[in-house]
Design a protein around this motif. Structure first.
Motif, PDB file in Angstrom:
ATOM      1  N   GLY A   1      20.041  18.125 -11.295  1.00 13.79           N
ATOM      2  CA  GLY A   1      19.914  17.076 -10.302  1.00 13.79           C
ATOM      3  C   GLY A   1      19.637  15.742 -10.955  1.00 13.79           C
ATOM      4  N   PRO A   2      19.655  14.661 -10.154  1.00 17.40           N
ATOM      5  CA  PRO A   2      19.434  13.329 -10.705  1.00 17.40           C
ATOM      6  C   PRO A   2      17.975  13.109 -11.073  1.00 17.40           C
ATOM      7  CG  PRO A   2      19.654  13.217  -8.323  1.00 17.40           C
ATOM      8  CD  PRO A   2      19.945  14.634  -8.717  1.00 17.40           C
ATOM      9  N   GLY A   3      17.767  12.497 -12.221  1.00 19.43           N
ATOM     10  CA  GLY A   3      16.427  12.123 -12.651  1.00 19.43           C
ATOM     11  C   GLY A   3      16.438  10.696 -13.147  1.00 19.43           C
ATOM     12  N   GLU A   4      15.456   9.901 -12.705  1.00 16.72           N
ATOM     13  CA  GLU A   4      15.412   8.497 -13.080  1.00 16.72           C
ATOM     14  C   GLU A   4      14.615   8.296 -14.358  1.00 16.72           C
ATOM     15  OE1 GLU A   4      13.144   5.370 -10.816  1.00 16.72           O
ATOM     16  OE2 GLU A   4      15.182   4.673 -10.363  1.00 16.72           O
ATOM     17  N   VAL A   5      15.080   7.377 -15.201  1.00 21.03           N
ATOM     18  CA  VAL A   5      14.416   7.037 -16.449  1.00 21.03           C
ATOM     19  C   VAL A   5      14.290   5.522 -16.525  1.00 21.03           C
ATOM     20  CG1 VAL A   5      14.524   7.141 -18.979  1.00 21.03           C
ATOM     21  CG2 VAL A   5      15.371   9.060 -17.617  1.00 21.03           C
ATOM     22  N   ILE A   6      13.104   5.029 -16.917  1.00 18.31           N
ATOM     23  CA  ILE A   6      12.918   3.608 -17.202  1.00 18.31           C
ATOM     24  C   ILE A   6      13.211   3.392 -18.685  1.00 18.31           C
ATOM     25  CG2 ILE A   6      11.261   1.707 -17.314  1.00 18.31           C
ATOM     26  CD1 ILE A   6       9.765   3.035 -14.988  1.00 18.31           C
ATOM     27  N   VAL A   7      14.160   2.525 -18.997  1.00 12.69           N
ATOM     28  CA  VAL A   7      14.574   2.280 -20.378  1.00 12.69           C
ATOM     29  C   VAL A   7      14.156   0.870 -20.780  1.00 12.69           C
ATOM     30  CG1 VAL A   7      16.488   2.199 -22.009  1.00 12.69           C
ATOM     31  CG2 VAL A   7      16.534   3.828 -20.100  1.00 12.69           C
TER      32      VAL A   7
ATOM     33  N   ALA B   1       0.815  -1.215   0.000  1.00 10.08           N
ATOM     34  CA  ALA B   1       0.000   0.000   0.000  1.00 10.08           C
ATOM     35  C   ALA B   1       0.845   1.260   0.000  1.00 10.08           C
ATOM     36  CB  ALA B   1      -0.938   0.000   1.219  1.00 10.08           C
ATOM     37  N   ASN B   2       2.179   1.116  -0.083  1.00  7.46           N
ATOM     38  CA  ASN B   2       3.037   2.306  -0.115  1.00  7.46           C
ATOM     39  C   ASN B   2       2.774   3.182  -1.326  1.00  7.46           C
ATOM     40  OD1 ASN B   2       4.339   1.716   2.262  1.00  7.46           O
ATOM     41  ND2 ASN B   2       5.984   0.564   1.287  1.00  7.46           N
ATOM     42  N   PHE B   3       2.079   2.627  -2.347  1.00  9.19           N
ATOM     43  CA  PHE B   3       1.775   3.447  -3.514  1.00  9.19           C
ATOM     44  C   PHE B   3       0.930   4.654  -3.125  1.00  9.19           C
ATOM     45  CE2 PHE B   3      -1.952   0.721  -3.296  1.00  9.19           C
ATOM     46  CZ  PHE B   3      -2.985   1.573  -3.614  1.00  9.19           C
ATOM     47  N   MET B   4       0.216   4.579  -1.980  1.00  8.21           N
ATOM     48  CA  MET B   4      -0.610   5.701  -1.548  1.00  8.21           C
ATOM     49  C   MET B   4       0.235   6.909  -1.164  1.00  8.21           C
ATOM     50  SD  MET B   4      -3.769   5.374  -1.865  1.00  8.21           S
ATOM     51  CE  MET B   4      -4.013   6.902  -0.987  1.00  8.21           C
ATOM     52  N   TYR B   5       1.490   6.696  -0.854  1.00  6.31           N
ATOM     53  CA  TYR B   5       2.349   7.757  -0.369  1.00  6.31           C
ATOM     54  C   TYR B   5       3.248   8.307  -1.463  1.00  6.31           C
ATOM     55  CZ  TYR B   5       0.749   5.754   4.004  1.00  6.31           C
ATOM     56  OH  TYR B   5      -0.045   5.289   5.016  1.00  6.31           O
ATOM     57  N   GLN B   6       3.013   7.884  -2.678  1.00  2.00           N
ATOM     58  CA  GLN B   6       3.855   8.335  -3.772  1.00  2.00           C
ATOM     59  C   GLN B   6       3.204   9.501  -4.502  1.00  2.00           C
ATOM     60  OE1 GLN B   6       5.293   5.373  -6.409  1.00  2.00           O
ATOM     61  NE2 GLN B   6       5.868   3.942  -4.799  1.00  2.00           N
ATOM     62  N   PRO B   7       4.017  10.421  -5.000  1.00  4.07           N
ATOM     63  CA  PRO B   7       3.467  11.514  -5.801  1.00  4.07           C
ATOM     64  C   PRO B   7       3.029  11.025  -7.160  1.00  4.07           C
ATOM     65  CG  PRO B   7       5.849  11.591  -5.819  1.00  4.07           C
ATOM     66  CD  PRO B   7       5.470  10.498  -4.857  1.00  4.07           C
ATOM     67  N   ALA B   8       2.268  11.859  -7.836  1.00  6.34           N
ATOM     68  CA  ALA B   8       1.731  11.455  -9.139  1.00  6.34           C
ATOM     69  C   ALA B   8       2.726  11.647 -10.273  1.00  6.34           C
ATOM     70  CB  ALA B   8       0.462  12.248  -9.427  1.00  6.34           C
ATOM     71  N   ARG B   9       3.887  12.241  -9.993  1.00 11.02           N
ATOM     72  CA  ARG B   9       4.824  12.521 -11.068  1.00 11.02           C
ATOM     73  C   ARG B   9       5.374  11.223 -11.656  1.00 11.02           C
ATOM     74  NH1 ARG B   9       9.202  15.544  -8.649  1.00 11.02           N
ATOM     75  NH2 ARG B   9      10.502  13.712  -8.593  1.00 11.02           N
ATOM     76  N   PRO B  10       5.165  10.961 -12.937  1.00  9.66           N
ATOM     77  CA  PRO B  10       5.610   9.694 -13.516  1.00  9.66           C
ATOM     78  C   PRO B  10       7.094   9.710 -13.868  1.00  9.66           C
ATOM     79  CG  PRO B  10       4.493  10.995 -15.186  1.00  9.66           C
ATOM     80  CD  PRO B  10       4.388  11.772 -13.895  1.00  9.66           C
ATOM     81  N   THR B  11       7.702   8.536 -13.818  1.00 11.15           N
ATOM     82  CA  THR B  11       9.069   8.372 -14.300  1.00 11.15           C
ATOM     83  C   THR B  11       9.030   8.242 -15.815  1.00 11.15           C
ATOM     84  OG1 THR B  11       9.740   7.244 -12.271  1.00 11.15           O
ATOM     85  CG2 THR B  11      11.124   6.914 -14.211  1.00 11.15           C
ATOM     86  N   PRO B  12       9.840   9.007 -16.558  1.00  5.09           N
ATOM     87  CA  PRO B  12       9.830   8.892 -18.017  1.00  5.09           C
ATOM     88  C   PRO B  12      10.205   7.481 -18.470  1.00  5.09           C
ATOM     89  CG  PRO B  12      11.003  10.870 -17.310  1.00  5.09           C
ATOM     90  CD  PRO B  12      10.752  10.060 -16.076  1.00  5.09           C
ATOM     91  N   ILE B  13       9.584   7.045 -19.560  1.00  4.46           N
ATOM     92  CA  ILE B  13       9.878   5.739 -20.152  1.00  4.46           C
ATOM     93  C   ILE B  13      10.430   5.957 -21.554  1.00  4.46           C
ATOM     94  CG2 ILE B  13       8.950   3.490 -20.825  1.00  4.46           C
ATOM     95  CD1 ILE B  13       6.699   3.923 -18.829  1.00  4.46           C
ATOM     96  N   GLU B  14      11.562   5.338 -21.863  1.00  8.32           N
ATOM     97  CA  GLU B  14      12.181   5.457 -23.173  1.00  8.32           C
ATOM     98  C   GLU B  14      12.339   4.080 -23.810  1.00  8.32           C
ATOM     99  OE1 GLU B  14      15.912   7.419 -22.760  1.00  8.32           O
ATOM    100  OE2 GLU B  14      15.040   9.333 -22.149  1.00  8.32           O
ATOM    101  N   GLY B  15      12.428   4.056 -25.133  1.00  9.66           N
ATOM    102  CA  GLY B  15      12.785   2.835 -25.839  1.00  9.66           C
ATOM    103  C   GLY B  15      11.630   2.030 -26.384  1.00  9.66           C
TER     104      GLY B  15
END
Length: 287
Positions: A271-277, A75-89
């Motif tokens: 700053g650091p930004g995470e990307v899902i590739v 249920a930790n998803f309830m504590y996450q912000p709505a900002r999505p991680t970019p997806i590439e590829g």
């Protein structure tokens, strides 16, 4: 030649053996996957413990939820912000594809588990998907303590309920005694051009992740620890019908409001930004 081979085998035998990681994620017993063509009647997600029906869900959203929002299956998803991680590829315009998924688990499972780890496994098995994460230097807004000092109010010990929520309804519900759940991030309330944000028992790091300013993420570098009750009000500037221009650029109001009301400074930086590739992705078999 034989002696040389004996030496090689002896050397290999002396090497340490590292066990392969065991995949402990539960899996669906059966899953039907069908690509949508855009003419299907509108329907909503439906689920119960161990059953999941997702009609015409965007593939990019399926991946986003599986690997970010519900990634740990709790249920930790309830504590996450709505900002999505970019997806590439995405290959062959597959980012625009939608699929209906009807799946049944071998045993009762929570919605978070089915839409997170179990969906990861389904994507990897049926779409042959392989992904990795990268951290890159990207333009961001840096949140620091303003020159005059922080104005944040520390959360009182009994100001909110620290017990973890087990589901969406419980996380939003007020607990007995009239206390809201600590740390549950809620969106601002909008009234015309006026916004009001109220958060209880949140860290500054979590608070910073609530925002995108001009499309850029906000990173906490205040050094403030602990949890705080945060009340913030700001005006989102709109174009005046008389002048044809805004009184100040969009998002400027929130920068000044954060500084004046909370004693926190927002400045452009890197700053650091995470990307899902996506390394590999194919169209799935539909049954």
């Amino acid at each position: 030649m034989r002696n040389r081979l004996t030496v090689v085998l002896a050397l290999l035998a002396g090497l340490p053996v590292f066990p392969q990681a065991v995949d402990t994620r539960p899996s669906f017993a059966v899953a039907a996957i069908k690509q949508c063509n855009g003419t299907e009647p509108r329907a909503v997600l439906n689920g119960s413990p161990g059953r999941l029906s997702m009609p015409c869900w965007g593939l990019s959203r399926l991946i986003q939820e599986a690997y970010q929002t519900f990634a740990d299956g709790t249920a930790n998803f309830m504590y996450q912000p709505a900002r999505p991680t970019p997806i590439e590829g995405f290959p062959n315009q597959m980012s625009s594809y939608s699929y209906s998924i009807d799946a049944k688990a071998q045993s009762p499972q929570s919605m978070a588990m089915m839409r997170g780890p179990m969906m990861q496994k389904l994507l990897e098995e049926r779409f042959l998907m392989r992904v990795h994460r990268e951290t890159r230097e990207v333009p961001v807004y840096i949140m620091t303590v303003a020159r005059d000092g922080s104005k944040l109010q520390t959360t009182a010990e009994d100001g909110c309920d620290h017990a973890p929520a087990t589901d969406f309804i419980q996380a939003l519900a007020v607990t007995p005694g009239g206390k809201p759940r600590c740390g549950v991030l809620t969106p601002p309330i909008r009234n015309g051009t006026h916004f009001v944000l109220d958060e209880r028992g949140v860290s500054v790091e979590a608070f910073a992740k609530l925002f995108q300013i001009g499309g850029l993420p906000v990173i906490d570098r205040t050094g403030l620890i602990g949890t705080f009750d945060i009340h913030l009000e700001w005006e989102f500037e709109t174009v005046s019908p008389d002048s044809g221009v805004a009184s100040e650029p969009p998002d400027t109001s929130i920068i000044s409001s954060v500084r004046k009301q909370l004693g926190l400074q927002l400045s452009l930086g890197k700053g650091p930004g995470e990307v899902i590739v996506i390394d590999h992705l194919e169209r799935p078999s539909e049954n």
